[in-house]
Design an enzyme around this catalytic site. Structure first.
Site, PDB file in Angstrom:
ATOM      1  N   LYS A 100       5.087   9.212  60.387  1.00  0.00           N
ATOM      2  CA  LYS A 100       5.777  10.227  61.197  1.00  0.00           C
ATOM      3  C   LYS A 100       5.025  11.546  61.053  1.00  0.00           C
ATOM      4  O   LYS A 100       4.598  11.895  59.938  1.00  0.00           O
ATOM      5  CB  LYS A 100       7.221  10.360  60.687  1.00  0.00           C
TER       6      LYS A 100
ATOM      7  N   SER B 180      15.369  11.379  64.516  1.00  0.00           N
ATOM      8  CA  SER B 180      14.126  11.967  64.969  1.00  0.00           C
ATOM      9  C   SER B 180      12.880  11.085  64.783  1.00  0.00           C
ATOM     10  O   SER B 180      11.862  11.364  65.427  1.00  0.00           O
ATOM     11  CB  SER B 180      13.912  13.305  64.251  1.00  0.00           C
TER      12      SER B 180
ATOM     13  N   SER C  40      17.708  10.039  60.678  1.00  0.00           N
ATOM     14  CA  SER C  40      16.484   9.917  61.480  1.00  0.00           C
ATOM     15  C   SER C  40      15.657   8.664  61.282  1.00  0.00           C
ATOM     16  O   SER C  40      14.788   8.375  62.088  1.00  0.00           O
ATOM     17  CB  SER C  40      15.594  11.127  61.239  1.00  0.00           C
TER      18      SER C  40
END
Ligand code: GLN
Length: 465
Positions: free
Chosen positions: A74, A149, A173
């Site tokens: 990420k 996210s 997330s």
């Protein structure tokens, strides 16, 4: 699905594919993908690492299970010499000066980072639309959001572009995009994995964890990235997770919050499917208790008061003087103001303004300290419930993934959609999304530091359903 890591490992060892070929294939599919899941490809460093693995195999040397395995990161983690943009305008050209502990441990084990993945900027969001790299599209329907996210990370795993990905979970997330894309995602116990090198959002709930297509892969990655780290004082030493515990030790007792299920916002099919899972577990002779959370309404307000306060404080360091973009202006103060208004998205600004209000003189006692007190009550509530049951099940999300563009109109509705994930973040509890039971999966939570039991229950659930 069987372990991707083991399957790829066997292919490498049996010389069915070279590591260079494998990495090239993955880079190609990542590059060509239409889901906006990738911010930056790490082609050069990945191919250099692949060559080392190929040389080792050619010499007949033994390779570890993670050696040569491609994974995604990420884009909120530091990886030395590579972009770390947090999907934001502010850091779009920022290059990381060091590597995050969790990522370094994987690299040390021979795994190969192949891309930095799209996400909501600074982790702010539940859909992966708050990004300068374009909204992440759902792996199963490109009209729907990828979740957030860590949306890019979940989509890459679901599409098979990466063997696994490393996400960050502050309030859901990892778990929610895992559910939206039908893969596994673990938020470990707070402190089990070092946060060093993860850009801080809500430092008191931020967790690093894997997204993968099997429980076995979650196990392998967790056993590599966990552990005490002197760079992060909240970390603790843990023993490795083993999935194959003796059956008699798996004396599960299950609970679920009936007020979570009676929530009016819960989609009727998710509710029906969740309750059907409960019945199937009961049919296996396991006791299931309906618990009462009692104050579900306070979960969203407590989480967002603290999350906004902490992110406002953490992001105060971004003013153009040390990191990322800098706008020139006549005075230093003006430069800060322009830099910050150009660098942050509307959603991030909303949180910074809200957070500064939460922390401001005259309001801090009323809002911030109250939220802290509520969090302590929430934590004690969980502690008490885990004296009665060993596993708590819950839905991942109240509804199925929305269509792209629809959530941006109503930030409050987006915050409310986090209702099932954020409580366990405030409680620091290990929680896994398993892609079973309902359209967006099921969350499995256990008491603090019982991450192993969480995965063992997931294995049991997969067999039962
Ligand atoms: N959706 C939640 C938020 O926006 C959680 C995000 C996260 O875990 N980073 O705060």
């Amino acid at each position: 699905m069987a372990s991707q890591i083991i399957q790829l490992h066997e292919k490498l060892v049996n010389k069915e594919i070279s590591c260079t070929q494998l990495i090239k294939e993955k880079l190609k599919s990542l590059e060509q993908n239409q889901y906006n899941s990738v911010n930056f490809l790490l082609a050069e460093s990945a191919l250099a690492k692949a060559k080392i693995v190929d040389d080792k195999i050619a010499k007949g040397e033994k390779i570890g299970v993670l050696e040569g395995i491609p994974f995604g990161v990420k884009d909120v983690f530091m990886l030395q010499g590579e972009h770390a943009s947090a999907s934001s305008n502010f850091l779009k050209n920022y290059i990381a000066p060091y590597t995050a502990t969790a990522i370094q441990k994987l690299i040390d084990a021979g795994a190969i980072p192949v891309c930095k993945e799209n996400a909501d900027a600074f982790g702010h969001g539940s859909t992966s639309e708050n990004t300068i790299f374009g909204a992440v599209k759902n792996a199963h329907n490109d009209q729907l959001v990828g979740g957030g996210s860590s949306g890019g990370s979940a989509v890459n795993v679901a599409k098979g572009y990466t063997a696994f990905s490393i996400g960050g979970d502050t309030g859901g997330s990892i778990r929610q995009p895992a559910g939206f894309n039908k893969v596994y995602g673990l938020k470990p116990t707070y402190g089990r994995v070092s946060r060093f090198g993860l850009m801080a959002y809500t430092s008191s709930t931020d967790c690093v964890g894997p997204i993968a297509s099997s429980i076995e892969d979650i196990e392998i990655v967790m056993n590599t990235i966990s552990g005490k780290d002197y760079h992060d004082q909240t970390t603790y030493a843990s023993s490795p997770i083993t999935l194959n515990a003796a059956p008699e030790t798996l004396n599960f007792s299950v609970g679920y919050y009936s007020d979570f299920i009676d929530n009016k916002g819960l989609d009727a099919d998710i509710k029906k499917d969740f309750l059907a899972v409960i019945e199937k577990i009961k049919a296996k002779g396991i006791t299931v208790k309906a618990l009462n959370f009692g104050s579900t309404d306070s979960l969203v307000s407590t989480y967002y008061a603290l999350a906004m306060a902490e992110t406002a404080s953490n992001l105060a360091r971004l003013d153009g003087s040390m990191y990322g973009e800098r706008a020139t202006a006549d005075t230093l103060k003006e430069s800060y103001a322009i830099t910050r208004s150009e660098g942050f998205s509307e959603e991030s600004k909303r949180r910074i303004v809200g957070g500064n209000q939460v922390l401001s003189q005259g309001h801090a006692d009323e809002i911030y300290l109250k939220a802290r007190a509520l969090r302590s009550q929430i934590m004690s509530h969980f502690d008490k419930d885990f004296t009665e049951v060993s596993v708590i099940l819950s839905p991942v999300s109240p509804s199925t993934p929305p269509s792209i563009g629809s959530s941006l109109k109503d930030p409050l509705a987006m915050y409310l959609s986090d209702i099932y994930t954020i409580g366990f973040s405030l409680g620091e509890l290990p929680t896994l999304t398993a892609p079973v039971g309902t359209a967006t999966g099921i969350q499995i939570t256990t008491a603090k530091k019982q991450d192993e039991l969480t995965l063992q229950f997931a294995k049991f659930l997969k067999e039962v359903l």
